[in-house]
Design an enzyme around this catalytic site. Structure first.
Site, PDB file in Angstrom:
ATOM      1  N   GLU A 148      -5.056  -8.482  -0.383  1.00 56.91           N
ATOM      2  CA  GLU A 148      -5.977  -8.069   1.065  1.00 56.91           C
ATOM      3  C   GLU A 148      -7.219  -8.182  -0.031  1.00 56.91           C
ATOM      4  O   GLU A 148      -7.213  -7.623  -0.832  1.00 56.91           O
ATOM      5  CB  GLU A 148      -5.863  -7.217   1.195  1.00 56.91           C
ATOM      6  CG  GLU A 148      -3.412  -7.214   2.493  1.00 56.91           C
ATOM      7  CD  GLU A 148      -3.005  -5.796   3.395  1.00 56.91           C
ATOM      8  OE1 GLU A 148      -4.254  -5.303   3.972  1.00 56.91           O
ATOM      9  OE2 GLU A 148      -2.133  -5.679   3.282  1.00 56.91           O
ATOM     10  N   GLU A 151       0.561  -0.960  -0.181  1.00 53.62           N
ATOM     11  CA  GLU A 151       0.182  -0.160   0.005  1.00 53.62           C
ATOM     12  C   GLU A 151       0.515   1.683  -0.459  1.00 53.62           C
ATOM     13  O   GLU A 151       1.008   2.009   1.001  1.00 53.62           O
ATOM     14  CB  GLU A 151      -0.805  -0.403   1.361  1.00 53.62           C
ATOM     15  CG  GLU A 151      -1.792  -1.091   1.171  1.00 53.62           C
ATOM     16  CD  GLU A 151      -3.067  -1.024   1.806  1.00 53.62           C
ATOM     17  OE1 GLU A 151      -2.849  -0.088   3.066  1.00 53.62           O
ATOM     18  OE2 GLU A 151      -4.064  -2.191   2.070  1.00 53.62           O
TER      19      GLU A 151
END
Length: 582
Positions: free
Chosen positions: A315, A195
């Site tokens: 995820e 991220e």
């Protein structure tokens, strides 16, 4: 940093994946909106809506499905056990393998075990521990994705103002990792950074340029490190690991410049944000929520998988924990099933984010076995569902027949069971098309105890997949009482009388929203309010109360899953809060 604070940080980071502009357009949704009114045929697991492109990378990532995240362990700060999970063992991966997972993602935060100044040496003991854990998983025949995780917001985020230092540390980090793992099985994949985001930037263009630099440098460092790293599959994210179209298209363009067939794209998906956290009235997996999911996966297909670039959904989940009660259970099941369905259609490998709330890593048992069974089944096929998994029967009023809408998902309806007893069609229930009606007589029998709460659980069975469970619940309209408190602690005495809270609406006298989320009248479940069914109370959080205007009366409307609504009034004066029922 405590475990709870860390989860709050993780949750806030995931919420950042939502598109702010889209949120500003949201209007409060109608409770009970259902996206499953029409049947949708489900292709068998072996049938693809879009033919799969075959190459080494695509085939390897396909073999990784399904995948599981060992979150909040080696990525924990400062140490492996700091966020509540025990040290990873070989037995953990034995169990993961036995549960049907084919790969694991092992997030790793390096910063607390690394010098913050040149030459940025990683503690050899920590490197050895990470290697030991990776080897545990590889020994079970699992594929492994290992990455640089929370370093992204600890120091990589400073790249706009500390460019040379961050790049040097990033390269030094991957140089050491690549050297340590250079001869590991090719089932080990490297993911450049989790991220990635950057502070003090001028916009997305600068962020994408900085990430290009990191991804390209990562690629160069690993490829030049020798051993099996010359052809190892490398995983690259877009900014924020977001499935946004512009960000993914930019990643695809940058990957093309590397001229490397052994690259994998990764993004994360936590659902349509208002549904994922239960805000703005999005209490159900409605059409808008489902469309957001479908669109995200279709973008992954159009930009990557249809062109032979594999996608590893590193995820996925919801931004509210599965045991929190924030997202209603049946609606949550529909969401998880739809993720798996779209992943099959668009050839995306999915990695369930688990920070310890799914699998108890001490007992090696699923905290909610029924939920896990549903997720596991969804990897192969769709199960039938219904418009709700709750049927409320009033205790103090007449018992009437109730109708639910079935979504057969390509399966055949077989019947309804209560435990080992099969209900009788025509007497206990009727089915017409996709409409299932439970008769008044059967509901009266199922709630015969007269006690508030769940009296019976029914199983609607289909020709394939898992049964859909329906709880038959005795209830009456909840009763709230007057109360006083402070802006840091305020609790409404509540007789729930078998009912369950869906959401809370908060308005000032002029109809505008009251609370932290001023753009909607429906406040966020858990962040602004929460029910305590055992203690008989509804709590308003300090975050909600501190956002209220001083001296301005606020009308609260509590929406319950039975369809009942109860109004309440609160006024904050300084640090004092008064609540009344009228």
């Amino acid at each position: 940093m405590t475990h709870d604070l860390t989860r709050a940080r993780h949750r806030a980071g995931k919420a950042g994946l939502a598109t702010t502009a889209a949120l500003l357009l949201l209007a409060p949704a109608t409770l009970g909106t259902d996206a499953f009114a029409a049947e949708r045929a489900t292709p068998p697991a072996s049938t693809d809506a879009t033919p799969m492109v075959h190459n080494r990378a695509m085939d390897a990532v396909a073999q990784m499905q399904p995948s599981w995240n060992m979150g909040n362990s080696l990525d924990a700060i400062p140490d492996e056990t700091s966020w509540g999970n025990p040290p990873a063992t070989k037995a953990l991966f034995d169990d993961i393998k036995s549960q049907g997972f084919h790969s694991v993602r092992i997030p790793v935060t390096w910063s607390n075990h690394q010098s913050a100044t040149a030459p940025y040496t990683i503690d050899p003991a920590y490197l050895a521990r990470v290697k030991q854990v990776v080897d545990f998983a590889l020994a079970d025949g699992l594929y492994v994705d290992m990455n640089v995780h929370h370093d992204s917001w600890q120091w990589i985020t400073n790249m706009p103002t500390q460019h040379d230092q961050v790049l040097a540390r990033f390269n030094a980090t991957w140089t050491q990792i690549a050297d340590t793992f250079r001869n590991e099985s090719d089932r080990l994949l490297f993911e450049s950074v989790n991220e990635p985001g950057f502070t003090n930037t001028t916009g997305d263009a600068q962020k994408m340029a900085l990430l290009d630099e990191l991804n390209n440098s990562f690629h160069s460092v690993v490829r030049q490190s020798g051993g099996k790293n010359g052809t190892r599959l490398l995983i690259l994210p877009p900014v924020g690991s977001s499935p946004d179209q512009t960000l993914m298209e930019h990643l695809a363009a940058d990957m093309a410049t590397l001229h490397d067939p052994n690259l994998v794209a990764t993004v994360h998906y936590y659902g349509f944000w208002p549904f994922s956290v239960n805000i703005a009235g999005f209490t159900t997996f409605n059409a808008q929520t489902q469309q957001d999911l479908t669109d995200a996966f279709n973008r992954m297909r159009d930009i990557f998988t249809s062109k032979g670039i594999p996608v590893y959904l590193g995820e996925y989940g919801l931004l509210s924990e599965p045991n929190s009660g924030i997202v209603e259970r049946g609606e949550m099941l529909k969401y998880y099933q739809e993720v798996a369905y779209q992943a099959r259609l668009d050839h995306v490998t999915t990695a369930l984010w688990d920070d310890g709330n799914f699998l108890d890593r001490n007992a090696l048992q699923w905290r909610d076995p029924a939920l896990y069974s549903w997720i596991r089944s969804s990897y192969r096929t769709e199960s039938g569902t219904a418009s709700t998994d709750q049927v409320f029967v009033p205790k103090s009023g007449p018992v009437n027949a109730q109708t639910l809408t079935l979504d057969l998902n390509g399966k055949g309806f077989q019947g309804i069971w209560q435990g080992g007893t099969r209900l009788v069609r025509g007497r206990d229930y009727a089915v017409s098309g996709n409409q299932l009606t439970l008769t008044a007589a059967e509901l009266a029998k199922l709630t015969g105890s007269g006690a508030y709460g769940v009296d019976s659980t029914l199983q609607v069975r289909f020709s394939g997949g898992l049964p859909w469970q329906i709880q038959v619940i005795t209830n009456d309209t909840p009763v709230l009482s007057a109360a006083t408190g402070t802006s840091t602690s305020f609790s409404l005495p509540t007789q729930f009388r078998g009912d369950r809270l869906a959401t809370m609406e908060a308005t000032y006298a002029d109809g505008t929203g009251a609370g932290p989320a001023s753009w909607t009248t429906y406040q966020e479940f858990g962040t602004s309010f929460s029910p305590d069914y055992t203690g008989g109370a509804l709590s308003l959080t300090s975050a909600f109360l501190s956002a209220l205007k001083d001296g301005a009366p606020v009308t609260l409307t509590f929406h319950f899953w039975s369809g009942a609504t109860v109004t309440y009034h609160v006024t904050k004066s300084g640090t004092s809060v008064t609540g009344t029922t009228s």
